[in-house]
Design an enzyme around this catalytic site. Structure first.
Site, mmCIF file in Angstrom:
data_model
loop_
_atom_site.group_PDB
_atom_site.id
_atom_site.type_symbol
_atom_site.label_atom_id
_atom_site.label_comp_id
_atom_site.label_asym_id
_atom_site.label_seq_id
_atom_site.Cartn_x
_atom_site.Cartn_y
_atom_site.Cartn_z
ATOM 1 N N ARG A 156 -29.258 165.970 1.346
ATOM 2 C CA ARG A 156 -28.750 167.348 1.374
ATOM 3 C C ARG A 156 -28.729 167.905 2.796
ATOM 4 N NH1 ARG A 156 -31.782 168.787 -3.854
ATOM 5 N NH2 ARG A 156 -33.290 170.074 -2.758
ATOM 6 N N ARG A 182 -27.424 166.511 13.268
ATOM 7 C CA ARG A 182 -26.264 166.845 14.108
ATOM 8 C C ARG A 182 -26.531 166.497 15.567
ATOM 9 N NH1 ARG A 182 -26.027 172.208 11.457
ATOM 10 N NH2 ARG A 182 -24.855 171.918 9.525
ATOM 11 N N ARG A 205 -41.638 171.677 -10.591
ATOM 12 C CA ARG A 205 -42.509 172.255 -9.574
ATOM 13 C C ARG A 205 -42.385 173.771 -9.700
ATOM 14 N NH1 ARG A 205 -46.191 169.208 -7.487
ATOM 15 N NH2 ARG A 205 -46.123 170.183 -5.418
ATOM 16 N N ARG A 240 -43.544 177.088 3.699
ATOM 17 C CA ARG A 240 -42.763 177.954 4.593
ATOM 18 C C ARG A 240 -43.192 179.406 4.453
ATOM 19 N NH1 ARG A 240 -36.781 177.501 1.577
ATOM 20 N NH2 ARG A 240 -37.520 178.032 -0.494
ATOM 21 N N GLU A 293 -45.253 180.496 1.019
ATOM 22 C CA GLU A 293 -44.788 179.801 -0.190
ATOM 23 C C GLU A 293 -45.568 178.504 -0.393
ATOM 24 O OE1 GLU A 293 -40.492 179.772 -0.429
ATOM 25 O OE2 GLU A 293 -40.514 177.860 -1.491
ATOM 26 N N TYR A 307 -31.163 170.947 -10.363
ATOM 27 C CA TYR A 307 -31.154 171.932 -9.293
ATOM 28 C C TYR A 307 -29.704 172.320 -9.072
ATOM 29 C CZ TYR A 307 -31.407 174.463 -5.041
ATOM 30 O OH TYR A 307 -31.272 175.474 -4.133
ATOM 31 N N ASP A 366 -27.162 175.036 -7.011
ATOM 32 C CA ASP A 366 -26.950 176.173 -6.122
ATOM 33 C C ASP A 366 -26.163 177.246 -6.874
ATOM 34 O OD1 ASP A 366 -28.252 175.755 -3.680
ATOM 35 O OD2 ASP A 366 -26.747 174.296 -3.042
HETATM 36 P P1 FAD Z 1 -31.906 181.440 -13.895
HETATM 37 O O1 FAD Z 1 -31.645 182.265 -12.695
HETATM 38 O O2 FAD Z 1 -33.171 180.703 -13.995
HETATM 39 O O3 FAD Z 1 -31.761 182.393 -15.179
HETATM 40 C C1 FAD Z 1 -32.226 182.013 -16.462
HETATM 41 C C2 FAD Z 1 -32.733 183.258 -17.154
HETATM 42 O O4 FAD Z 1 -33.040 182.916 -18.506
HETATM 43 C C3 FAD Z 1 -34.019 183.817 -16.553
HETATM 44 O O5 FAD Z 1 -33.842 185.172 -16.212
HETATM 45 C C4 FAD Z 1 -35.076 183.642 -17.647
HETATM 46 O O6 FAD Z 1 -35.997 184.712 -17.688
HETATM 47 C C5 FAD Z 1 -34.195 183.639 -18.889
HETATM 48 N N1 FAD Z 1 -34.818 182.915 -20.012
HETATM 49 C C6 FAD Z 1 -35.275 181.641 -20.003
HETATM 50 N N2 FAD Z 1 -35.768 181.309 -21.201
HETATM 51 C C7 FAD Z 1 -35.603 182.401 -22.003
HETATM 52 C C8 FAD Z 1 -35.926 182.662 -23.377
HETATM 53 N N3 FAD Z 1 -36.468 181.742 -24.181
HETATM 54 N N4 FAD Z 1 -35.633 183.897 -23.860
HETATM 55 C C9 FAD Z 1 -35.077 184.843 -23.065
HETATM 56 N N5 FAD Z 1 -34.736 184.634 -21.776
HETATM 57 C C10 FAD Z 1 -34.999 183.419 -21.247
HETATM 58 N N6 FAD Z 1 -29.044 178.721 -4.635
HETATM 59 C C11 FAD Z 1 -28.220 178.945 -3.590
HETATM 60 O O7 FAD Z 1 -26.994 178.884 -3.742
HETATM 61 N N7 FAD Z 1 -28.726 179.273 -2.348
HETATM 62 C C12 FAD Z 1 -30.061 179.362 -2.115
HETATM 63 O O8 FAD Z 1 -30.484 179.639 -0.981
HETATM 64 C C13 FAD Z 1 -30.938 179.109 -3.198
HETATM 65 N N8 FAD Z 1 -32.272 179.188 -3.011
HETATM 66 C C14 FAD Z 1 -33.108 178.892 -4.044
HETATM 67 C C15 FAD Z 1 -34.477 178.943 -3.805
HETATM 68 C C16 FAD Z 1 -35.361 178.628 -4.806
HETATM 69 C C17 FAD Z 1 -36.829 178.704 -4.532
HETATM 70 C C18 FAD Z 1 -34.861 178.215 -6.077
HETATM 71 C C19 FAD Z 1 -35.798 177.791 -7.157
HETATM 72 C C20 FAD Z 1 -33.500 178.212 -6.340
HETATM 73 C C21 FAD Z 1 -32.600 178.543 -5.321
HETATM 74 N N9 FAD Z 1 -31.227 178.558 -5.537
HETATM 75 C C22 FAD Z 1 -30.377 178.792 -4.477
HETATM 76 C C23 FAD Z 1 -30.649 178.286 -6.880
HETATM 77 C C24 FAD Z 1 -30.436 179.546 -7.752
HETATM 78 O O9 FAD Z 1 -31.673 180.163 -7.988
HETATM 79 C C25 FAD Z 1 -29.752 179.124 -9.072
HETATM 80 O O10 FAD Z 1 -28.466 178.637 -8.782
HETATM 81 C C26 FAD Z 1 -29.586 180.248 -10.117
HETATM 82 O O11 FAD Z 1 -30.766 180.972 -10.304
HETATM 83 C C27 FAD Z 1 -29.158 179.647 -11.442
HETATM 84 O O12 FAD Z 1 -28.894 180.667 -12.384
HETATM 85 P P2 FAD Z 1 -29.151 180.454 -13.933
HETATM 86 O O13 FAD Z 1 -28.625 181.660 -14.621
HETATM 87 O O14 FAD Z 1 -28.642 179.126 -14.371
HETATM 88 O O15 FAD Z 1 -30.743 180.359 -14.092
HETATM 89 N N1 UDP Z 2 -37.396 169.043 3.832
HETATM 90 C C1 UDP Z 2 -38.395 168.678 4.687
HETATM 91 N N2 UDP Z 2 -38.699 169.490 5.742
HETATM 92 C C2 UDP Z 2 -38.051 170.652 5.960
HETATM 93 C C3 UDP Z 2 -37.027 171.029 5.080
HETATM 94 C C4 UDP Z 2 -36.715 170.205 4.015
HETATM 95 O O1 UDP Z 2 -39.036 167.655 4.505
HETATM 96 O O2 UDP Z 2 -38.390 171.363 6.938
HETATM 97 C C5 UDP Z 2 -37.105 168.137 2.695
HETATM 98 C C6 UDP Z 2 -37.805 168.592 1.398
HETATM 99 O O3 UDP Z 2 -38.218 167.436 0.689
HETATM 100 C C7 UDP Z 2 -36.692 169.309 0.655
HETATM 101 C C8 UDP Z 2 -35.465 168.489 1.065
HETATM 102 O O4 UDP Z 2 -35.717 168.117 2.431
HETATM 103 O O5 UDP Z 2 -36.895 169.297 -0.737
HETATM 104 C C9 UDP Z 2 -34.143 169.212 0.969
HETATM 105 O O6 UDP Z 2 -34.185 170.375 1.788
HETATM 106 P P1 UDP Z 2 -33.613 171.762 1.292
HETATM 107 O O7 UDP Z 2 -33.672 172.731 2.395
HETATM 108 O O8 UDP Z 2 -32.305 171.508 0.606
HETATM 109 O O9 UDP Z 2 -34.768 172.151 0.263
HETATM 110 P P2 UDP Z 2 -34.818 172.952 -1.084
HETATM 111 O O10 UDP Z 2 -33.554 173.753 -1.213
HETATM 112 O O11 UDP Z 2 -34.982 171.852 -2.090
HETATM 113 O O12 UDP Z 2 -36.036 173.805 -0.946
#
Ligand code: FAD
Ligand code: UDP
Length: 385
Positions: A175, A179, A251, A281, A302, A350, A352
């Site tokens: 991912r 560069r 996780r 981070r 975090e 996972y 986005d």
């Molecule tokens: P969710 O957002 O998880 O929504 C599901 C909903 O269902 C929740 O509100 C939950 O409460 C509800 N639910 C679940 N079970 C039940 C139940 N039984 N009854 C009632 N309600 C329920 N994407 C990016 O593009 N850029 C980013 O920088 C980025 N950063 C991220 C960082 C982290 C730490 C994480 C974990 C994800 C990140 N993502 C990012 C991904 C992004 O969060 C997801 O694409 C998005 O949340 C997916 O939406 P969803 O509706 O599928 O799921």
């Molecule tokens: N990663 C790492 N060091 C960093 C950033 C990322 O080792 O400083 C690794 C880590 O295993 C992570 C993966 O690269 O899960 C992909 O990075 P990304 O930023 O896409 O992480 P995520 O969105 O999964 O948090």
């Protein structure tokens, strides 16, 4: 055409986008969420004390190459220019990520030009005997070599995933680019930005339709589906079946929130590459809104760990063991009528935000066509492996 009654489980992006598409065609949509807010994991909220817009479930940066999705989100929010520039602390210094010419020159104390750095990494650092990297570790050794791997990736990945990088697939590291210029944009998509007033306001806009009813603090149970023509379920796949075959591994994250008077770290995201620092981070939320001015600051340290039954599932683990169980749940899901499993939890991937929206739009289109033809509305989107 007869209008339907549909239930969306989850008021995150998946439920909101599918619900809106169905409501636009005159169908009645109920969206429920067990949480006390809409937006799912993209939820943002202004901190009452400082006014800082906080990314409650961790940092979210919108980036995409999909013009249709970019147009879609711009209908519901004003997107401000935002480039994700991540730093990392390792061996007592701050470096730029993703690994770029600045990182390489600083790390090795050199002043190489792009072609020199490329030759240096490929000929003196990378392990070119690895022809087809399978694990995360092999991928790192093949593309950046041991020294950069140990400084930036090994410790971070052990903390993030709770296992050694030799046990993780190469795809996780793929991912991130390497560069040989000074471009430090973390993403390489054409469109990137941040909604001016946060993601929750954007999702509220998507949900704002007379045929949509949102019920918060409402936990789904399977019998609720009986009152509807079809259910779009974005909760955990194994949860739908009462975890009858066991739990899919995730996780989870713990955020240690702290405030600071002023600017704590000068950037939105500072990674910590070394294993002895217990967190992965620190996020300083006010830097996600560089167009706003705030004296005080809200930061999150975090920490990552294995999710227990009562924890919020964040990252699907998807190792061999989980994939076997996933295959069994997928079989159950395929046999389940009148339910479509959607989103990051419903398909155990996972995803986005842009991919989530694209899939939601495609699922809605499929469902609407099927409805108009009197067929089953059940596409299944889990590419299992
Ligand atoms: P969710 O957002 O998880 O929504 C599901 C909903 O269902 C929740 O509100 C939950 O409460 C509800 N639910 C679940 N079970 C039940 C139940 N039984 N009854 C009632 N309600 C329920 N994407 C990016 O593009 N850029 C980013 O920088 C980025 N950063 C991220 C960082 C982290 C730490 C994480 C974990 C994800 C990140 N993502 C990012 C991904 C992004 O969060 C997801 O694409 C998005 O949340 C997916 O939406 P969803 O509706 O599928 O799921
Ligand atoms: N990663 C790492 N060091 C960093 C950033 C990322 O080792 O400083 C690794 C880590 O295993 C992570 C993966 O690269 O899960 C992909 O990075 P990304 O930023 O896409 O992480 P995520 O969105 O999964 O948090």
């Amino acid at each position: 055409m007869i209008k339907g009654r549909f239930l969306m489980v989850g008021a995150g992006l998946s439920g909101a986008v599918i619900g809106r598409e169905l409501a636009e065609q005159g169908h009645e949509v109920t969206i429920l969420d067990s949480r006390n807010h809409i937006g799912g994991n993209c939820h943002t909220a202004r901190d009452a004390e400082t006014g800082v817009m906080v990314h409650v479930y961790g940092p979210h940066i919108f980036h995409t190459d999909d013009e249709g999705v970019w147009d879609y989100v711009n209908r519901y929010a004003r997107f401000m220019p935002y480039k994700n520039r991540v730093k990392t602390t390792s061996q007592g210094q701050v470096f730029s990520l993703p690994v770029n010419l600045h990182t390489i020159n600083q790390f090795f104390g050199r002043t190489m030009r792009p072609d020199e750095a490329h030759a240096f990494i490929t000929e003196e650092q990378a392990d070119t005997s690895i022809a087809d990297p399978q694990s995360f570790e092999e991928q790192a050794m093949r593309f950046v070599g041991r020294e950069l791997y140990e400084a930036f990736f090994k410790g971070y990945t052990i903390k993030q995933w709770g296992c050694h990088p030799s046990e993780l697939p190469a795809s996780i590291l793929k991912r991130l680019p390497v560069r040989f210029n000074y471009d430090d944009n973390y993403f390489f998509h054409r469109f990137q930005g941040m909604p001016e007033n946060g993601y929750t306001e954007m999702i509220a806009g998507i949900l704002d339709h007379p045929l949509i009813t949102v019920k918060l603090n409402t936990l789904f149970d399977r019998s609720m589906g009986d009152d509807y023509d079809h259910v779009f379920y974005s909760g955990p796949l194994d949860g739908y079946f009462g975890y009858e075959l066991g739990r899919l591994g995730y996780r989870t994250l713990d955020f240690e929130r702290f405030t600071y008077d002023g600017d704590y770290q000068g950037c939105a995201v500072m990674n910590y590459g070394e294993e002895h620092v217990p967190y992965t981070r620190i996020t300083e939320h006010k830097h996600f809104s560089p167009w706003e001015t705030h004296e005080s600051s809200i930061c999150y340290r975090e920490f990552s760990r294995a999710a227990g039954p009562d924890d919020i599932p964040y990252y699907p683990i998807r190792q061999v063991k989980e994939k076997e169980l996933l295959r069994e749940y997928v079989e159950l899901a395929r046999k389940t009528r009148k339910v479509t499993f959607v989103g990051r939890l419903g398909t155990y991937r996972y995803l986005d935000m842009d991919v989530t929206i694209r899939e939601a739009l495609d699922i809605a289109e499929f469902a609407l066509t099927a409805w108009s033809e009197g067929k089953e509305m059940q596409p299944f989107f889990v590419p299992v492996l």
